[in-house]
Scaffold this motif. Structure first.
Motif, PDB file in Angstrom:
ATOM      1  N   ALA A 279       4.172  12.522  41.105  1.00 61.12           N
ATOM      2  CA  ALA A 279       3.002  11.728  41.507  1.00 61.12           C
ATOM      3  C   ALA A 279       2.876  11.738  43.023  1.00 61.12           C
ATOM      4  O   ALA A 279       3.851  11.533  43.744  1.00 61.12           O
ATOM      5  CB  ALA A 279       3.140  10.296  41.000  1.00 61.12           C
ATOM      6  N   GLY A 280       1.680  12.024  43.507  1.00 62.81           N
ATOM      7  CA  GLY A 280       1.404  11.985  44.933  1.00 62.81           C
ATOM      8  C   GLY A 280       1.749  13.238  45.703  1.00 62.81           C
ATOM      9  O   GLY A 280       1.452  13.317  46.903  1.00 62.81           O
ATOM     10  N   GLU A 281       2.332  14.247  45.057  1.00 62.32           N
ATOM     11  CA  GLU A 281       2.765  15.423  45.817  1.00 62.32           C
ATOM     12  C   GLU A 281       1.596  16.246  46.355  1.00 62.32           C
ATOM     13  O   GLU A 281       1.759  17.033  47.289  1.00 62.32           O
ATOM     14  CB  GLU A 281       3.694  16.300  44.981  1.00 62.32           C
ATOM     15  N   ASN A 282       0.416  16.053  45.767  1.00 53.98           N
ATOM     16  CA  ASN A 282      -0.762  16.787  46.233  1.00 53.98           C
ATOM     17  C   ASN A 282      -1.784  15.877  46.914  1.00 53.98           C
ATOM     18  O   ASN A 282      -2.970  16.213  47.001  1.00 53.98           O
ATOM     19  CB  ASN A 282      -1.415  17.519  45.055  1.00 53.98           C
ATOM     20  N   ALA A 283      -1.313  14.744  47.424  1.00 59.23           N
ATOM     21  CA  ALA A 283      -2.218  13.766  48.036  1.00 59.23           C
ATOM     22  C   ALA A 283      -2.970  14.365  49.229  1.00 59.23           C
ATOM     23  O   ALA A 283      -4.132  13.997  49.484  1.00 59.23           O
ATOM     24  CB  ALA A 283      -1.431  12.532  48.475  1.00 59.23           C
ATOM     25  N   MET A 343      -3.219  25.194  56.908  1.00 58.65           N
ATOM     26  CA  MET A 343      -4.252  24.851  55.925  1.00 58.65           C
ATOM     27  C   MET A 343      -3.731  24.841  54.497  1.00 58.65           C
ATOM     28  O   MET A 343      -4.288  24.168  53.619  1.00 58.65           O
ATOM     29  CB  MET A 343      -5.406  25.859  56.038  1.00 58.65           C
ATOM     30  N   ASP A 344      -2.671  25.571  54.242  1.00 60.52           N
ATOM     31  CA  ASP A 344      -2.218  25.826  52.877  1.00 60.52           C
ATOM     32  C   ASP A 344      -2.018  24.558  52.060  1.00 60.52           C
ATOM     33  O   ASP A 344      -2.414  24.480  50.900  1.00 60.52           O
ATOM     34  CB  ASP A 344      -0.919  26.640  52.909  1.00 60.52           C
ATOM     35  N   LYS A 345      -1.422  23.544  52.641  1.00 55.96           N
ATOM     36  CA  LYS A 345      -1.118  22.321  51.879  1.00 55.96           C
ATOM     37  C   LYS A 345      -2.362  21.549  51.462  1.00 55.96           C
ATOM     38  O   LYS A 345      -2.289  20.663  50.607  1.00 55.96           O
ATOM     39  CB  LYS A 345      -0.204  21.400  52.690  1.00 55.96           C
ATOM     40  N   PHE A 346      -3.516  21.899  52.053  1.00 57.83           N
ATOM     41  CA  PHE A 346      -4.770  21.242  51.700  1.00 57.83           C
ATOM     42  C   PHE A 346      -5.541  21.984  50.620  1.00 57.83           C
ATOM     43  O   PHE A 346      -6.487  21.442  50.049  1.00 57.83           O
ATOM     44  CB  PHE A 346      -5.658  21.105  52.943  1.00 57.83           C
ATOM     45  N   VAL A 347      -5.156  23.229  50.326  1.00 57.62           N
ATOM     46  CA  VAL A 347      -5.915  24.038  49.372  1.00 57.62           C
ATOM     47  C   VAL A 347      -5.044  24.621  48.258  1.00 57.62           C
ATOM     48  O   VAL A 347      -5.563  25.283  47.361  1.00 57.62           O
ATOM     49  CB  VAL A 347      -6.641  25.196  50.093  1.00 57.62           C
ATOM     50  N   ARG A 348      -3.746  24.348  48.288  1.00 56.52           N
ATOM     51  CA  ARG A 348      -2.840  24.853  47.257  1.00 56.52           C
ATOM     52  C   ARG A 348      -1.967  23.712  46.757  1.00 56.52           C
ATOM     53  O   ARG A 348      -1.322  23.012  47.530  1.00 56.52           O
ATOM     54  CB  ARG A 348      -1.936  25.962  47.817  1.00 56.52           C
ATOM     55  N   THR A 349      -1.919  23.544  45.423  1.00 60.54           N
ATOM     56  CA  THR A 349      -1.026  22.532  44.872  1.00 60.54           C
ATOM     57  C   THR A 349       0.422  22.932  45.117  1.00 60.54           C
ATOM     58  O   THR A 349       0.756  24.114  45.216  1.00 60.54           O
ATOM     59  CB  THR A 349      -1.235  22.355  43.358  1.00 60.54           C
ATOM     60  N   ARG A 350       1.281  21.934  45.195  1.00 58.63           N
ATOM     61  CA  ARG A 350       2.714  22.205  45.364  1.00 58.63           C
ATOM     62  C   ARG A 350       3.236  22.888  44.102  1.00 58.63           C
ATOM     63  O   ARG A 350       2.810  22.597  42.995  1.00 58.63           O
ATOM     64  CB  ARG A 350       3.481  20.917  45.633  1.00 58.63           C
ATOM     65  N   THR A 351       4.159  23.777  44.289  1.00 64.64           N
ATOM     66  CA  THR A 351       4.727  24.544  43.190  1.00 64.64           C
ATOM     67  C   THR A 351       6.150  24.082  42.888  1.00 64.64           C
ATOM     68  O   THR A 351       6.719  23.259  43.610  1.00 64.64           O
ATOM     69  CB  THR A 351       4.769  26.046  43.547  1.00 64.64           C
ATOM     70  N   LEU A 352       6.712  24.645  41.828  1.00 61.72           N
ATOM     71  CA  LEU A 352       8.116  24.402  41.505  1.00 61.72           C
ATOM     72  C   LEU A 352       8.996  24.679  42.719  1.00 61.72           C
ATOM     73  O   LEU A 352       9.960  23.960  42.979  1.00 61.72           O
ATOM     74  CB  LEU A 352       8.523  25.308  40.339  1.00 61.72           C
ATOM     75  N   TYR A 353       8.650  25.694  43.475  1.00 60.13           N
ATOM     76  CA  TYR A 353       9.485  26.107  44.602  1.00 60.13           C
ATOM     77  C   TYR A 353       9.329  25.181  45.808  1.00 60.13           C
ATOM     78  O   TYR A 353      10.238  25.092  46.634  1.00 60.13           O
ATOM     79  CB  TYR A 353       9.178  27.566  44.959  1.00 60.13           C
ATOM     80  N   HIS A 354       8.220  24.470  45.897  1.00 63.82           N
ATOM     81  CA  HIS A 354       8.101  23.399  46.890  1.00 63.82           C
ATOM     82  C   HIS A 354       8.991  22.227  46.481  1.00 63.82           C
ATOM     83  O   HIS A 354       9.693  21.651  47.308  1.00 63.82           O
ATOM     84  CB  HIS A 354       6.652  22.914  47.006  1.00 63.82           C
ATOM     85  N   ARG A 355       8.937  21.888  45.191  1.00 62.49           N
ATOM     86  CA  ARG A 355       9.681  20.716  44.705  1.00 62.49           C
ATOM     87  C   ARG A 355      11.191  20.920  44.773  1.00 62.49           C
ATOM     88  O   ARG A 355      11.941  19.955  44.905  1.00 62.49           O
ATOM     89  CB  ARG A 355       9.264  20.381  43.268  1.00 62.49           C
ATOM     90  N   THR A 356      11.626  22.143  44.669  1.00 63.24           N
ATOM     91  CA  THR A 356      13.072  22.422  44.719  1.00 63.24           C
ATOM     92  C   THR A 356      13.542  22.817  46.118  1.00 63.24           C
ATOM     93  O   THR A 356      14.695  23.195  46.299  1.00 63.24           O
ATOM     94  CB  THR A 356      13.435  23.536  43.714  1.00 63.24           C
ATOM     95  N   GLY A 357      12.653  22.731  47.096  1.00 58.07           N
ATOM     96  CA  GLY A 357      13.037  22.949  48.485  1.00 58.07           C
ATOM     97  C   GLY A 357      13.078  24.394  48.945  1.00 58.07           C
ATOM     98  O   GLY A 357      13.488  24.674  50.072  1.00 58.07           O
TER      99      GLY A 357
END
Length: 367
Positions: A279-283, A343-357
């Motif tokens: 929740a909130g990772e794509n805010a 810009m990427d964080k504003f136009v791409r949802t976070r992925t599994l690889y973002h969540r795992t660092g």
């Protein structure tokens, strides 16, 4: 957390990818369930706003570069067409048309929320560590491939999503991936010819020069039988990149033990496990003001690079001003990459690889 609906122009049946054709299987609960239906509320991206006007070739080209250095993208097509400029241009234009028609920006925007949940859990196409050339390793355990387990259109989106995420991992000097095809316990039910031919077409035409090495591990009698039929379909350049590895020792010629998982005889403890969006990772994607500011900054960087490229291309390379413009162009390209990553964080949802660092917000990679 329902995913953003697909744009009206996006095809829901784009042809088989990774061998997942139309299914005759009686549907169970998991057949169509998406990550967005399982993930917590507030984890999906805001609704995707499709482009309301016809987009120019220029618009689509700059959108297609994403976070790549634009020269890297163009050089892929030139190399694929043996430096024949007209042929490379036709190939590039066809790719841009495909990206526009298939709304690839929607796949990037929506991300995992629209993907099949059971498919994400199986780990087909997991990326972890690099080979001895520094190329990211894409693992495909063929035994996990079940052509009847999800709708065809969900597999299409999943495969394009994998390709687009892999592009984030490609930082110079590593511009290609290593594909490890694990055929252990593979059966005929795991193979689909529609998949294979479509996969080759997409790889060769829309993601050219992205494949550095293919390792076929523990080739079963099933695969060896199929190989005689597969081989003639391969482009000679692709075929030259294929290597068979029947043992850990042979794998380790290409992948260092510390980068190879224990499952394959290495010392790395990695084991694929899918982590749901949070929740909130794509805010940040909902921050319209910040997004518009980042997009405007990137557009300005595109304009600067384009302007200096025109000047650089129009003068004699032997003059002193050519080197000056070349330096200006290199700096402008670097600025574009920085603006694209911002810009990427504003136009791409976070992925599994973002969540795992593995992928940070600035798109640096931390294996």
């Amino acid at each position: 957390a329902s995913p953003s609906p697909a744009p009206s122009g996006k095809s829901s049946n784009s042809g088989s990818w990774f061998g997942f054709g139309a299914s005759t299987k009686t549907e169970d609960e998991s057949y169509r369930k998406t990550v967005g239906q399982v993930a917590p509320a507030g984890s999906s991206a805001p609704e995707f706003v499709a482009q309301g006007r016809a987009r120019s070739i220029r618009d689509v080209f700059w959108a297609a570069t994403l976070c790549d250095h634009p020269d890297v993208l163009v050089l892929r097509f030139l190399r694929a067409r043996k430096w024949k400029v007209d042929d490379a241009l036709k190939m590039l234009l066809a790719c841009l048309r495909w990206r526009l028609d298939e709304e690839i920006d929607w796949v990037v925007w929506t991300g995992e929320s629209a993907l099949n949940y059971a498919l994400m859990q199986r780990g087909i196409g997991a990326m972890h560590k690099t080979d001895r050339l520094g190329q990211p390793i894409l693992y495909i355990p063929v035994r996990q491939n079940d052509p009847s387990a999800q709708p065809q259109e969900q597999m299409v989106d999943y495969t394009v999503y994998l390709m687009e995420v892999a592009r984030i991992m490609l930082h110079p000097p590593a511009e290609k991936v290593c594909l490890l095809l694990d055929t252990t316990d593979m059966t005929m039910s795991n193979m689909d010819w529609t998949f294979f031919k479509t996969f080759l077409h997409y790889l060769e035409h829309y993601y050219p020069e992205c494949l550095g090495l293919v390792l076929i591990y523990n080739a079963s009698w099933v695969f060896n039988s199929l190989w005689k039929l597969i081989c003639p379909l391969l482009d000679p350049v692709v075929a030259s990149k294929v290597h068979f590895a029947q043992s850990t020792a042979e794998l380790q010629k290409f992948i260092a033990p510390e980068n190879l998982s224990v499952e394959y005889g290495g010392s790395n403890s990695y084991k694929y496990q899918y982590v749901l969006p949070r929740a909130g990772e794509n805010a940040k994607m909902a921050d319209v003001t910040a997004r518009n500011t980042a997009m405007a900054a990137r557009l300005a960087a595109c304009d600067r690079l384009e302007a200096v490229t025109r000047k650089w291309a129009g003068i004699d390379s032997a003059t002193s001003s050519s080197q000056t413009l070349s330096d200006e162009r290199a700096a402008a390209a670097d600025d574009l990459v920085v603006a694209s990553r911002a810009m990427d964080k504003f136009v791409r949802t976070r992925t599994l690889y973002h969540r795992t660092g593995v992928i940070s917000d600035d798109l640096t990679i931390h294996w």
